[in-house]
Scaffold this motif. Structure first.
Motif, PDB file in Angstrom:
ATOM      1  N   GLU A 107     -46.779 -23.030  -5.820  1.00 41.69           N
ATOM      2  CA  GLU A 107     -45.370 -22.809  -5.494  1.00 41.69           C
ATOM      3  C   GLU A 107     -44.491 -23.761  -6.290  1.00 41.69           C
ATOM      4  O   GLU A 107     -44.802 -24.955  -6.379  1.00 41.69           O
ATOM      5  CB  GLU A 107     -45.128 -23.050  -3.994  1.00 41.69           C
ATOM      6  CG  GLU A 107     -45.616 -21.938  -3.108  1.00 41.69           C
ATOM      7  CD  GLU A 107     -44.803 -20.673  -3.265  1.00 41.69           C
ATOM      8  OE1 GLU A 107     -43.571 -20.748  -3.365  1.00 41.69           O
ATOM      9  OE2 GLU A 107     -45.433 -19.597  -3.305  1.00 41.69           O
ATOM     10  N   SER A 109     -41.684 -26.401  -7.051  1.00 42.18           N
ATOM     11  CA  SER A 109     -41.120 -27.454  -6.222  1.00 42.18           C
ATOM     12  C   SER A 109     -40.251 -28.339  -7.102  1.00 42.18           C
ATOM     13  O   SER A 109     -40.586 -28.586  -8.263  1.00 42.18           O
ATOM     14  CB  SER A 109     -42.262 -28.281  -5.617  1.00 42.18           C
ATOM     15  OG  SER A 109     -41.777 -29.494  -5.119  1.00 42.18           O
ATOM     16  N   PRO A 110     -39.142 -28.853  -6.545  1.00 42.63           N
ATOM     17  CA  PRO A 110     -38.298 -29.764  -7.327  1.00 42.63           C
ATOM     18  C   PRO A 110     -39.029 -31.051  -7.723  1.00 42.63           C
ATOM     19  O   PRO A 110     -38.614 -31.749  -8.640  1.00 42.63           O
ATOM     20  CB  PRO A 110     -37.131 -30.080  -6.396  1.00 42.63           C
ATOM     21  CG  PRO A 110     -37.189 -29.099  -5.297  1.00 42.63           C
ATOM     22  CD  PRO A 110     -38.580 -28.553  -5.246  1.00 42.63           C
ATOM     23  N   ASP A 111     -40.136 -31.355  -7.025  1.00 45.94           N
ATOM     24  CA  ASP A 111     -40.916 -32.551  -7.353  1.00 45.94           C
ATOM     25  C   ASP A 111     -41.670 -32.405  -8.671  1.00 45.94           C
ATOM     26  O   ASP A 111     -42.046 -33.399  -9.287  1.00 45.94           O
ATOM     27  CB  ASP A 111     -41.925 -32.852  -6.240  1.00 45.94           C
ATOM     28  CG  ASP A 111     -41.235 -33.141  -4.918  1.00 45.94           C
ATOM     29  OD1 ASP A 111     -40.076 -33.597  -4.945  1.00 45.94           O
ATOM     30  OD2 ASP A 111     -41.854 -32.897  -3.869  1.00 45.94           O
ATOM     31  N   ARG A 151     -43.168 -27.101 -14.575  1.00 44.91           N
ATOM     32  CA  ARG A 151     -42.278 -26.106 -13.959  1.00 44.91           C
ATOM     33  C   ARG A 151     -41.361 -25.545 -15.045  1.00 44.91           C
ATOM     34  O   ARG A 151     -40.843 -26.275 -15.874  1.00 44.91           O
ATOM     35  CB  ARG A 151     -41.444 -26.756 -12.853  1.00 44.91           C
ATOM     36  CG  ARG A 151     -40.504 -25.799 -12.142  1.00 44.91           C
ATOM     37  CD  ARG A 151     -39.894 -26.434 -10.901  1.00 44.91           C
ATOM     38  NE  ARG A 151     -39.246 -27.709 -11.166  1.00 44.91           N
ATOM     39  CZ  ARG A 151     -37.930 -27.864 -11.317  1.00 44.91           C
ATOM     40  NH1 ARG A 151     -37.112 -26.848 -11.231  1.00 44.91           N
ATOM     41  NH2 ARG A 151     -37.423 -29.066 -11.543  1.00 44.91           N
TER      42      ARG A 151
END
Length: 184
Positions: A107, A109-111, A151
């Motif tokens: 998924e 994620s901003p991390d 990402r």
């Protein structure tokens, strides 16, 4: 003789009802078939109404190939929509499908650090007058060699034919001509 006089109007009535039914259902999902692939773009065609809609576009991963052109016609049929429904109502979104190297089951994620903004230019022809289902942008995660995770963000920049009666584009944003509001 009387049976023939009754039969002719009944047959004409049935023919008129069948024609009216086809007119009403001319854009029904069950009349669209596909996908018909031209290049990297999938289209779904309704031969009765002579209309088609654009589905997904498969990007090959080459940064020089980030322009999606939605033509006025495909195989002589007007391309009038982005996304739509076909068969028994199966939804099809318009948008870019990334190659396997840009996808995983993780998924977003901003991390996870943003590796790259993937901006695709969408060139709309003058026949596109409807948007049924279209991506407006999304994040995806890829797992590289050595389990490195990256990402990517997919977004769209629009260019629209000046003769399009419903949409226009300004600074990469797609707007509706009738009220000047963004299409998305």
């Amino acid at each position: 003789m009387k049976a023939k006089r009754t039969l002719v109007p009944v047959l004409l009535l049935l023919l008129a009802l069948a024609a009216a039914g086809l007119f009403v259902l001319r854009d029904a999902a069950m009349l669209y078939h596909g996908p018909v692939t031209e290049g990297a773009q999938e289209y779904y065609v309704n031969s009765l109404s002579r209309r088609a809609f654009a589905g997904s576009w498969l990007w090959d991963g080459d940064p020089d190939h980030m322009t999606v052109t939605v033509p006025d016609k495909i195989n002589g049929v007007a391309v009038t929509a982005l996304g739509g429904y076909y068969g028994r109502g199966v939804p099809v979104r318009f948008g870019v499908t990334l190659p396997e190297a840009y996808r995983s089951t993780l998924e977003p994620s901003p991390d996870i650090p943003l590796a790259e903004e993937l901006v695709f230019t969408v060139e709309l022809g003058k026949s596109v007058t409807e948007i049924h289902a279209a991506d407006t942008g999304y994040d995806t995660v890829a797992v590289g060699t050595g389990a490195a995770v990256a990402r990517y963000h997919v977004s769209y920049r629009y260019v629209c034919d000046a003769e399009n009666p419903v949409f226009y584009a300004e600074d990469g944003v797609l707007y509706r001509r009738d009220d000047g509001r963004p299409a998305f």
